[in-house]
Scaffold this active site. Structure first.
Site, PDB file in Angstrom:
ATOM      1  N   HIS A 182       0.809  -1.222   0.000  1.00  0.00           N
ATOM      2  CA  HIS A 182       0.000   0.000   0.000  1.00  0.00           C
ATOM      3  C   HIS A 182       0.838   1.266   0.000  1.00  0.00           C
ATOM      4  O   HIS A 182       0.429   2.281  -0.537  1.00  0.00           O
ATOM      5  CB  HIS A 182      -1.026  -0.036   1.131  1.00  0.00           C
ATOM      6  CG  HIS A 182      -2.217  -0.850   0.747  1.00  0.00           C
ATOM      7  ND1 HIS A 182      -2.440  -2.114   1.219  1.00  0.00           N
ATOM      8  CD2 HIS A 182      -3.207  -0.595  -0.137  1.00  0.00           C
ATOM      9  CE1 HIS A 182      -3.530  -2.595   0.651  1.00  0.00           C
ATOM     10  NE2 HIS A 182      -4.017  -1.695  -0.170  1.00  0.00           N
ATOM     11  N   ARG A 289     -10.606   5.229  -2.362  1.00  0.00           N
ATOM     12  CA  ARG A 289     -10.352   4.314  -1.232  1.00  0.00           C
ATOM     13  C   ARG A 289     -10.870   4.994   0.050  1.00  0.00           C
ATOM     14  O   ARG A 289     -10.142   5.736   0.694  1.00  0.00           O
ATOM     15  CB  ARG A 289      -8.858   4.026  -1.102  1.00  0.00           C
ATOM     16  CG  ARG A 289      -8.294   3.127  -2.191  1.00  0.00           C
ATOM     17  CD  ARG A 289      -6.817   2.818  -1.927  1.00  0.00           C
ATOM     18  NE  ARG A 289      -6.352   1.671  -2.685  1.00  0.00           N
ATOM     19  CZ  ARG A 289      -5.765   1.731  -3.885  1.00  0.00           C
ATOM     20  NH1 ARG A 289      -5.572   2.889  -4.463  1.00  0.00           N
ATOM     21  NH2 ARG A 289      -5.356   0.630  -4.490  1.00  0.00           N
ATOM     22  N   ARG A 324     -15.395   3.210  -3.020  1.00  0.00           N
ATOM     23  CA  ARG A 324     -15.344   1.857  -2.455  1.00  0.00           C
ATOM     24  C   ARG A 324     -15.679   1.929  -0.975  1.00  0.00           C
ATOM     25  O   ARG A 324     -15.161   2.785  -0.260  1.00  0.00           O
ATOM     26  CB  ARG A 324     -13.950   1.280  -2.651  1.00  0.00           C
ATOM     27  CG  ARG A 324     -13.730   0.022  -1.841  1.00  0.00           C
ATOM     28  CD  ARG A 324     -12.475  -0.650  -2.206  1.00  0.00           C
ATOM     29  NE  ARG A 324     -11.313  -0.063  -1.570  1.00  0.00           N
ATOM     30  CZ  ARG A 324     -10.075  -0.459  -1.824  1.00  0.00           C
ATOM     31  NH1 ARG A 324      -9.846  -1.404  -2.707  1.00  0.00           N
ATOM     32  NH2 ARG A 324      -9.059   0.083  -1.212  1.00  0.00           N
ATOM     33  N   GLU A 423     -11.749  -9.358  -6.688  1.00  0.00           N
ATOM     34  CA  GLU A 423     -10.349  -9.458  -6.251  1.00  0.00           C
ATOM     35  C   GLU A 423     -10.072 -10.756  -5.514  1.00  0.00           C
ATOM     36  O   GLU A 423      -9.007 -10.917  -4.928  1.00  0.00           O
ATOM     37  CB  GLU A 423      -9.941  -8.232  -5.440  1.00  0.00           C
ATOM     38  CG  GLU A 423     -10.898  -7.775  -4.391  1.00  0.00           C
ATOM     39  CD  GLU A 423     -10.472  -6.463  -3.721  1.00  0.00           C
ATOM     40  OE1 GLU A 423      -9.380  -5.936  -3.996  1.00  0.00           O
ATOM     41  OE2 GLU A 423     -11.249  -5.982  -2.885  1.00  0.00           O
ATOM     42  N   ASN A 446      -4.544  -5.985  -7.678  1.00  0.00           N
ATOM     43  CA  ASN A 446      -3.505  -6.066  -6.639  1.00  0.00           C
ATOM     44  C   ASN A 446      -3.784  -7.256  -5.729  1.00  0.00           C
ATOM     45  O   ASN A 446      -2.904  -8.069  -5.451  1.00  0.00           O
ATOM     46  CB  ASN A 446      -3.481  -4.790  -5.798  1.00  0.00           C
ATOM     47  CG  ASN A 446      -3.343  -3.552  -6.648  1.00  0.00           C
ATOM     48  OD1 ASN A 446      -2.819  -3.622  -7.747  1.00  0.00           O
ATOM     49  ND2 ASN A 446      -3.827  -2.435  -6.153  1.00  0.00           N
ATOM     50  N   ASP A 447      -5.032  -7.326  -5.270  1.00  0.00           N
ATOM     51  CA  ASP A 447      -5.380  -8.470  -4.431  1.00  0.00           C
ATOM     52  C   ASP A 447      -5.612  -9.719  -5.268  1.00  0.00           C
ATOM     53  O   ASP A 447      -5.224 -10.817  -4.873  1.00  0.00           O
ATOM     54  CB  ASP A 447      -6.635  -8.156  -3.604  1.00  0.00           C
ATOM     55  CG  ASP A 447      -6.276  -7.417  -2.327  1.00  0.00           C
ATOM     56  OD1 ASP A 447      -5.303  -7.829  -1.670  1.00  0.00           O
ATOM     57  OD2 ASP A 447      -6.945  -6.428  -1.999  1.00  0.00           O
ATOM     58  N   ARG A 457       1.290  -9.875  -1.487  1.00  0.00           N
ATOM     59  CA  ARG A 457       1.648  -8.699  -2.300  1.00  0.00           C
ATOM     60  C   ARG A 457       2.669  -7.787  -1.629  1.00  0.00           C
ATOM     61  O   ARG A 457       3.303  -6.972  -2.287  1.00  0.00           O
ATOM     62  CB  ARG A 457       0.393  -7.900  -2.641  1.00  0.00           C
ATOM     63  CG  ARG A 457      -0.309  -7.320  -1.436  1.00  0.00           C
ATOM     64  CD  ARG A 457      -1.703  -6.822  -1.776  1.00  0.00           C
ATOM     65  NE  ARG A 457      -1.737  -5.414  -2.072  1.00  0.00           N
ATOM     66  CZ  ARG A 457      -2.866  -4.723  -2.261  1.00  0.00           C
ATOM     67  NH1 ARG A 457      -4.033  -5.348  -2.209  1.00  0.00           N
ATOM     68  NH2 ARG A 457      -2.840  -3.447  -2.519  1.00  0.00           N
ATOM     69  N   CYS A 494      -9.376  -1.373 -11.288  1.00  0.00           N
ATOM     70  CA  CYS A 494      -8.791  -0.292 -10.491  1.00  0.00           C
ATOM     71  C   CYS A 494      -7.517  -0.748  -9.794  1.00  0.00           C
ATOM     72  O   CYS A 494      -6.934   0.000  -9.020  1.00  0.00           O
ATOM     73  CB  CYS A 494      -9.804   0.245  -9.487  1.00  0.00           C
ATOM     74  SG  CYS A 494     -10.413  -1.031  -8.397  1.00  0.00           S
TER      75      CYS A 494
HETATM   76  C1  PEP Z   1      -6.826  -4.081  -5.555  1.00  0.00           C
HETATM   77  O1  PEP Z   1      -6.752  -4.993  -4.733  1.00  0.00           O
HETATM   78  O2  PEP Z   1      -6.481  -4.206  -6.743  1.00  0.00           O
HETATM   79  C2  PEP Z   1      -7.324  -2.762  -5.144  1.00  0.00           C
HETATM   80  C3  PEP Z   1      -7.556  -1.825  -6.032  1.00  0.00           C
HETATM   81  O3  PEP Z   1      -7.505  -2.529  -3.827  1.00  0.00           O
HETATM   82  P1  PEP Z   1      -6.324  -2.294  -2.761  1.00  0.00           P
HETATM   83  O4  PEP Z   1      -5.037  -2.158  -3.508  1.00  0.00           O
HETATM   84  O5  PEP Z   1      -6.681  -1.088  -1.995  1.00  0.00           O
HETATM   85  O6  PEP Z   1      -6.387  -3.531  -1.937  1.00  0.00           O
HETATM   86 MG    MG Z   2      -7.851  -4.835  -2.870  1.00  0.00          MG
END
Ligand code: PEP
Ligand code: MG
Length: 558
Positions: A182, A289, A324, A423, A446-447, A457, A494
């Site tokens: 993050h 977010r 979100r 995700e 990302n997740d 991650r 996203c």
């Molecule tokens: C993701 O998981 O791709 C996402 C956009 O959410 P975050 O990175 O905040 O977990």
């Molecule tokens: Mg996520």
């Protein structure tokens, strides 16, 4: 001059500033025996600290009721009695405080009542405040940042990032963290260069050293000589020129050479980021977010506080805004709330799971979102969904909130769209089912990448395995887009992959409708789309989906 090269780069940019190394605030105190003559002096010190903390907390409590709980603790007779008894038994004041805090904390933690258990964190906070006064230290580890700096730290939590003054922070370098940690994502959204997973950096840099970082190539220079500074400044200038050229065309739509148009949106975390969306002419916000509003605070923001932020965001933006719902848990913690200890936090109590358990808190957010929807085009999306049941529960709560607001004569958009973030592997596999009940999808790569590949991650040790070009991830993305389109809903993305220029062609070819990324990246991606042929991209996507390895995928895309 020392030269270090970071292997992975992500939040690009160049910065040359003095280093500010972050140390955790150390409040440890030594235990020692005092003499009888010193008892009254130590008690007086305790009382003076109580007075100071009492004053600080009373000020905070004026705007925030949560601090009334802290105030009750610092003024609690039995707490003061515990400390004073220990001092009378010849323990020094700081140790007397630490031991009393530990005792009260462990009593609270044993309680069945969740509310009382959570107060253990308040007790610890009060203890830290008292010790900080006695040791003459500030609890804010960033408090002494006065001039522009590059922050160098072991690791930074999202809540740390939320506390930083971004007018002063020009770059981040951390020892730990992967590129989709993050810290990296947040700095990217803020347009600040970051290099993470740079092991050993804290041994090489101390506060005040001049640091030049090039987050394009991964190069870090510690105390560079004049020539190296000049070269770095020249690179920075070139980069600024390139950005300026792209920015001139930023307002043009993303239409391929053969006429296929996609939406290019930005990711944001607060109202300042909304201004960046406008600056880079992004067409909307694909991910707000909302947890940032919670992390930047020292209490759960009320419905009214949230409403004001969402209302301002959509009014200022005057274009589509996808918010979100709260995604806390895992690495996103709150300073004012004690999360349970978990062996596997990324598979634990996070996001929609927390919201569905803490319904009053969630309802405050849904009501705020609904009320803000009367002021512009707001859509809501829910993170970490693994089942239709969860979506049904969210929709049912939404209906309850709508009924309440109607009774209260408060305005809202009754047709507010509720989408699902895809995700988790469960959401991919059930995408055809979810698509029948969701208003839109947004893929959180990302997740999704970490869960599909079973690769944390944020863990730099296995970061080479974390790759969204892995055939499994690409197939998951393709399956979701197909399921969404078959049900007639839009599919966006996203996760950071949406802003990766190497992925644009395949995502276009797979039929992605909306790409959402750091605002500064939107002119780049739009420009790429404007130079692509959609029909050829479709063919390329088909070829890529038949690849066996990451290398085959990247060879085709390169
Ligand atoms: C993701 O998981 O791709 C996402 C956009 O959410 P975050 O990175 O905040 O977990
Ligand atoms: Mg996520």
């Amino acid at each position: 001059m020392e030269r270090i090269v970071a292997e992975k780069t992500f939040s690009k940019g160049i910065a040359i500033e003095k280093a500010y190394t972050v140390q955790a605030v150390d409040l440890t105190c030594e235990k020692y025996t005092i003499s009888k003559d010193e008892v009254s002096r130590e008690i007086a010190e305790f009382e003076a600290a109580v007075e100071k903390v009492n004053k600080d907390l009373s000020e905070l409590a004026l705007t925030d009721a949560i601090f009334e709980g802290h105030l009750a603790i610092v003024n609690d007779f039995s707490f003061a009695d515990g400390v004073k008894t220990r001092i009378s038994e010849l323990t020094n004041v700081q140790t007397a405080i630490s031991e009393t805090v530990e005792e009260v904390e462990s009593e609270f933690e044993k309680m069945d009542d969740e509310y009382i258990r959570e107060r253990a964190a308040d007790v610890a906070d009060v203890g830290n405040r008292l010790l900080a006064v006695l040791q003459n230290k500030s609890l804010n580890k960033f408090a002494s940042i006065r001039d522009p700096v590059i922050v160098v730290a072991d690791d930074l939590a999202p809540s740390d990032m939320a506390m930083l003054d971004l007018n002063k922070v020009k770059g981040f370098i951390t020892e730990r963290g992967g590129v989709t940690s993050h810290v990296c994502i947040m700095s990217h959204n803020m347009g600040v260069p970051a290099l993470v997973g740079v092991q050993g950096i804290l041994k090489k840099v101390t506060s005040g050293d001049l640091v030049a970082m090039d987050a394009f190539s991964g190069e870090i220079l510690v105390n560079p000589d004049e020539k190296a500074v000049k070269e770095m400044l020249a690179k920075k200038q070139m980069e600024e020129n390139r950005t300026a050229v792209l920015k001139e065309k930023a307002a043009l739509p993303a239409v391929s050479v053969d006429g296929h148009q996609v939406k290019v949106y930005a990711n944001v975390g607060n109202l300042e980021d909304v201004d960046r969306v406008l600056k880079f002419s992004a067409e909307g916000v694909g991910l707000f977010r909302s947890e940032f509003i919670f992390m930047e605070n020292d209490h759960f923001p009320s419905e009214e506080e949230q409403f004001e932020i969402y209302r301002q965001a959509v009014t200022r933006l005057n274009r589509e805004l996808i918010i979100r719902t709260l995604d806390i848990g895992a690495d996103k913690k709150l300073s004012y709330y004690q999360f349970p200890q978990e062996g596997n936090p990324y598979l634990g109590w996070r996001a929609v799971r927390v919201c569905l358990d803490k319904k009053d808190m969630f309802k405050a957010q849904l009501r705020a979102l609904l009320r803000a929807s009367a002021f512009g085009t707001i859509k809501v999306m829910v993170p970490m969904i693994i089942s239709c049941e969860e979506l049904d529960q969210v929709n049912a709560l939404m209906e309850i909130c709508k009924a309440e607001l109607s009774r209260e004569n408060k305005e809202f958009n009754p047709e507010l769209s509720v989408g699902v973030m895809i995700e988790t592997p469960a959401a991919v596999l059930c995408a055809d089912l979810l698509a029948q009940r969701a208003d839109f999808f947004s893929i959180g790569t990302n997740d999704l990448t970490q869960y599909v590949l079973a690769v944390d991650r944020g863990n730099e040790a296995i970061s080479s395995l974390y790759n969204s070009f892995h055939p499994a991830v690409l197939r998951a993305v393709a399956q979701v887009i197909k399921a969404g389109h078959q049900a007639g809903i839009e599919v966006g993305m996203c996760g950071e992959f949406a802003g990766n220029p190497k992925a644009t062609e395949i995502l276009l070819g797979l039929g992605l409708d909306e790409f959402s990324m750091a605002a500064s990246e939107t002119p780049v991606i739009k420009d790429i789309v404007r130079n692509l042929d959609y029909k050829k991209a479709v063919q390329k996507a088909e070829r890529v989906l038949n690849c066996f390895t990451v290398k085959e995928v990247t060879d085709i895309l390169n």
